[in-house]
Design a protein around this motif. Structure first.
Motif, PDB file in Angstrom:
ATOM      1  N   THR A  89      35.837-129.397  56.871  1.00  0.00           N
ATOM      2  CA  THR A  89      37.078-128.521  57.016  1.00  0.00           C
ATOM      3  C   THR A  89      37.209-127.393  56.638  1.00  0.00           C
ATOM      4  OG1 THR A  89      38.465-130.674  56.174  1.00  0.00           O
ATOM      5  CG2 THR A  89      39.671-128.302  56.510  1.00  0.00           C
ATOM      6  N   ARG A  90      36.428-126.727  55.364  1.00  0.00           N
ATOM      7  CA  ARG A  90      35.621-125.063  55.381  1.00  0.00           C
ATOM      8  C   ARG A  90      35.324-124.590  56.039  1.00  0.00           C
ATOM      9  NH1 ARG A  90      35.115-127.515  50.100  1.00  0.00           N
ATOM     10  NH2 ARG A  90      33.244-127.104  49.985  1.00  0.00           N
ATOM     11  N   ARG A  91      33.921-125.780  56.757  1.00  0.00           N
ATOM     12  CA  ARG A  91      33.515-125.032  58.068  1.00  0.00           C
ATOM     13  C   ARG A  91      34.274-124.600  59.161  1.00  0.00           C
ATOM     14  NH1 ARG A  91      28.090-125.161  57.675  1.00  0.00           N
ATOM     15  NH2 ARG A  91      28.592-125.129  55.413  1.00  0.00           N
ATOM     16  N   ARG A  92      34.788-125.250  59.215  1.00  0.00           N
ATOM     17  CA  ARG A  92      35.635-125.489  60.993  1.00  0.00           C
ATOM     18  C   ARG A  92      36.897-124.181  60.394  1.00  0.00           C
ATOM     19  NH1 ARG A  92      40.030-129.099  62.990  1.00  0.00           N
ATOM     20  NH2 ARG A  92      40.764-127.866  64.537  1.00  0.00           N
ATOM     21  N   ARG A  93      37.330-123.826  59.283  1.00  0.00           N
ATOM     22  CA  ARG A  93      38.189-122.968  59.130  1.00  0.00           C
ATOM     23  C   ARG A  93      37.430-121.873  59.193  1.00  0.00           C
ATOM     24  NH1 ARG A  93      40.097-124.330  53.728  1.00  0.00           N
ATOM     25  NH2 ARG A  93      41.264-126.046  54.852  1.00  0.00           N
ATOM     26  N   THR A  94      36.589-121.690  58.545  1.00  0.00           N
ATOM     27  CA  THR A  94      35.853-120.791  58.843  1.00  0.00           C
ATOM     28  C   THR A  94      35.308-120.506  60.276  1.00  0.00           C
ATOM     29  OG1 THR A  94      35.104-120.734  56.149  1.00  0.00           O
ATOM     30  CG2 THR A  94      33.615-119.432  57.519  1.00  0.00           C
ATOM     31  N   LEU A  95      34.468-121.123  60.811  1.00  0.00           N
ATOM     32  CA  LEU A  95      34.361-120.586  61.986  1.00  0.00           C
ATOM     33  C   LEU A  95      35.425-120.306  63.342  1.00  0.00           C
ATOM     34  CD1 LEU A  95      32.616-121.040  64.351  1.00  0.00           C
ATOM     35  CD2 LEU A  95      32.638-123.633  64.403  1.00  0.00           C
ATOM     36  N   ARG A  96      36.719-121.339  63.099  1.00  0.00           N
ATOM     37  CA  ARG A  96      37.787-120.736  63.421  1.00  0.00           C
ATOM     38  C   ARG A  96      38.241-119.000  63.510  1.00  0.00           C
ATOM     39  NH1 ARG A  96      42.701-124.457  63.225  1.00  0.00           N
ATOM     40  NH2 ARG A  96      41.200-125.556  64.115  1.00  0.00           N
ATOM     41  N   ALA A  97      38.780-119.342  62.242  1.00  0.00           N
ATOM     42  CA  ALA A  97      38.077-117.330  61.850  1.00  0.00           C
ATOM     43  C   ALA A  97      37.652-116.530  63.206  1.00  0.00           C
ATOM     44  CB  ALA A  97      38.535-117.621  60.437  1.00  0.00           C
ATOM     45  N   THR A  98      36.467-116.927  63.319  1.00  0.00           N
ATOM     46  CA  THR A  98      35.873-116.447  63.748  1.00  0.00           C
ATOM     47  C   THR A  98      36.014-115.786  65.038  1.00  0.00           C
ATOM     48  OG1 THR A  98      34.333-117.586  64.203  1.00  0.00           O
ATOM     49  CG2 THR A  98      33.252-116.499  62.385  1.00  0.00           C
ATOM     50  N   TRP A  99      36.639-116.694  66.076  1.00  0.00           N
ATOM     51  CA  TRP A  99      37.001-116.527  67.072  1.00  0.00           C
ATOM     52  C   TRP A  99      39.124-116.613  67.858  1.00  0.00           C
ATOM     53  CZ3 TRP A  99      39.607-119.984  70.132  1.00  0.00           C
ATOM     54  CH2 TRP A  99      39.826-121.309  69.901  1.00  0.00           C
ATOM     55  N   GLN A 100      39.569-116.854  66.716  1.00  0.00           N
ATOM     56  CA  GLN A 100      40.727-116.450  66.636  1.00  0.00           C
ATOM     57  C   GLN A 100      41.224-115.424  66.903  1.00  0.00           C
ATOM     58  OE1 GLN A 100      42.167-119.988  65.298  1.00  0.00           O
ATOM     59  NE2 GLN A 100      42.387-121.344  67.623  1.00  0.00           N
ATOM     60  N   SER A 101      40.540-114.594  65.854  1.00  0.00           N
ATOM     61  CA  SER A 101      40.904-113.267  65.071  1.00  0.00           C
ATOM     62  C   SER A 101      41.726-112.558  66.218  1.00  0.00           C
ATOM     63  CB  SER A 101      39.655-112.487  64.532  1.00  0.00           C
ATOM     64  OG  SER A 101      38.998-111.907  64.847  1.00  0.00           O
ATOM     65  N   PRO A 102      42.736-111.604  65.648  1.00  0.00           N
ATOM     66  CA  PRO A 102      42.637-110.154  67.126  1.00  0.00           C
ATOM     67  C   PRO A 102      41.928-109.336  66.991  1.00  0.00           C
ATOM     68  CG  PRO A 102      44.457-111.038  64.910  1.00  0.00           C
ATOM     69  CD  PRO A 102      43.116-111.405  64.335  1.00  0.00           C
ATOM     70  N   GLU A 103      41.026-109.566  66.309  1.00  0.00           N
ATOM     71  CA  GLU A 103      39.961-108.505  67.110  1.00  0.00           C
ATOM     72  C   GLU A 103      38.872-109.164  68.148  1.00  0.00           C
ATOM     73  OE1 GLU A 103      39.924-109.277  63.813  1.00  0.00           O
ATOM     74  OE2 GLU A 103      41.377-107.703  63.351  1.00  0.00           O
ATOM     75  N   THR A 104      39.041-110.777  68.233  1.00  0.00           N
ATOM     76  CA  THR A 104      38.387-111.261  69.401  1.00  0.00           C
ATOM     77  C   THR A 104      38.567-111.504  70.267  1.00  0.00           C
ATOM     78  OG1 THR A 104      37.267-112.419  67.388  1.00  0.00           O
ATOM     79  CG2 THR A 104      36.872-113.323  69.458  1.00  0.00           C
ATOM     80  N   THR A 105      38.750-110.216  71.823  1.00  0.00           N
ATOM     81  CA  THR A 105      38.888-110.418  73.030  1.00  0.00           C
ATOM     82  C   THR A 105      38.476-111.682  73.947  1.00  0.00           C
ATOM     83  OG1 THR A 105      37.777-108.796  73.949  1.00  0.00           O
ATOM     84  CG2 THR A 105      39.769-107.919  72.640  1.00  0.00           C
ATOM     85  N   ASP A 106      38.909-112.416  74.595  1.00  0.00           N
ATOM     86  CA  ASP A 106      38.480-112.741  75.749  1.00  0.00           C
ATOM     87  C   ASP A 106      37.535-112.125  76.499  1.00  0.00           C
ATOM     88  OD1 ASP A 106      40.145-114.826  74.941  1.00  0.00           O
ATOM     89  OD2 ASP A 106      41.785-114.311  77.200  1.00  0.00           O
TER      90      ASP A 106
END
Length: 129
Positions: A89-106
């Motif tokens: 769960t922690r690993r998935r939460r961290t991974l999700r944050a890497t691509w769902q952050s506002p700084e990450t664009t399409d």
């Protein structure tokens, strides 16, 4: 570490062909135990070792106290699965944050590629257990 704890602490997913995990040299060198990639163990060595020792003791105690040994093995498995679930769960939460952050664009395809690679590695590792 015992064979029983090897899956808990994790080993790299095995495979061949186009879906195999990339070689270590293709991985980001900056990864740490807290980064989303799957190169690090899911559980710290201390936790894996402690659970492995408890299981070994349960097996060793079987002759003298069979029921108590099986009960302890059940507790060890319950604790290991709980810790593993928390780690995933922690690993998935961290991974999700890497691509769902506002700084990450399409258009940030490199960041998305790395996230997809890490999802693939983590899922393959889980499926190979």
């Amino acid at each position: 570490m015992t064979q029983g704890t090897e899956g808990v602490s994790g080993t790299q997913a095995h495979g061949s062909g186009p879906k195999a995990a990339p070689a270590q040299s293709e991985r980001s060198p900056a990864r740490t135990a807290e980064s989303p990639g799957t190169a690090a163990h899911l559980l710290p060595h201390e936790e894996s070792d402690e659970l492995g020792l408890r299981l070994q003791h349960a097996v060793g105690d079987f002759v003298d106290e069979p029921r108590a040994a099986v009960q302890e093995a059940d507790r060890v498995l319950e604790e290991a699965t709980g810790r593993f679930t928390e780690a995933m769960t922690r690993r998935r939460r961290t991974l999700r944050a890497t691509w769902q952050s506002p700084e990450t664009t399409d258009t940030d395809t490199e960041q998305l590629r790395l996230a997809l690679r890490d999802y693939r590695e983590l899922t393959e590792r889980l499926l190979s257990m």
